[in-house]
Design a protein around this motif. Structure first.
Motif, short mmCIF file in Angstrom:
data_model
loop_
_atom_site.label_atom_id
_atom_site.label_comp_id
_atom_site.label_asym_id
_atom_site.label_seq_id
_atom_site.Cartn_x
_atom_site.Cartn_y
_atom_site.Cartn_z
N LEU A 39 0.82 -1.22 0.00
CA LEU A 39 0.00 0.00 0.00
C LEU A 39 0.85 1.26 0.00
O LEU A 39 0.38 2.33 -0.38
N ALA A 51 -1.91 6.01 -1.11
CA ALA A 51 -1.23 5.23 -0.08
C ALA A 51 -1.64 5.70 1.31
O ALA A 51 -1.92 4.88 2.19
N ALA A 54 -5.12 4.48 2.00
CA ALA A 54 -5.15 3.03 2.24
C ALA A 54 -4.52 2.67 3.58
O ALA A 54 -5.07 1.84 4.33
#
Length: 145
Positions: A39, A51, A54
């Motif tokens: 991620l 990122a 996530a």
């Protein structure tokens, strides 16, 4: 027992986890490394935003599951995003030394990387200020004593 040991499943054995300083363990603490590393990104601002989103979502998932090790590892990946992006913002190519090994003077060389660092910093601050995270961290430290 050495920490981190990539042979240990820290989800099954959270008692073996040490919080440590900074980003220690991000490449060894399993199964979290396999869940979080894919991620993580600082390549460009769009990838970094995705990122951060996530990683923050994974942090919330771990928090909802009462998984302190997962929360702390998500924090470490956010911290690594911040520190790496700042390094690339201040040093061309991320290198602190020239070809002869001499230290380079830091400067703001890459505005995009500086913005990426800001995204990671906001998410990192939110994690560090999370009441559930702070409570779980204290409890984990008490159990390790």
């Amino acid at each position: 027992m050495a920490f981190p040991d990539s042979r240990i499943d820290y989800r099954r054995h959270p008692e073996a986890y040490r919080i440590g300083r900074g980003e220690r363990g991000v490449f060894h603490v399993q199964p979290y490394k396999d869940e979080l590393l894919p991620l993580w990104a600082i390549r460009n601002e769009a990838d970094a935003r995705a990122a951060v989103t996530a990683l923050s979502a994974r942090f919330r998932d771990y928090r909802n599951d009462g998984d302190f090790v997962g929360m702390d590892m998500a924090r470490k990946y956010l911290q690594m995003g911040y520190t790496r992006a700042r390094r690339y913002a201040r040093y061309p190519g991320g290198r602190k030394r020239d070809a002869q090994g001499r230290a380079l003077a830091p400067r703001d060389a890459d505005a995009e990387k500086a913005r990426i660092a800001e995204h990671y910093q906001r998410a990192l601050d939110a994690v560090r200020d999370d009441t559930t995270y702070k409570r779980a961290k204290r409890a984990h430290q008490q159990r390790r004593r």
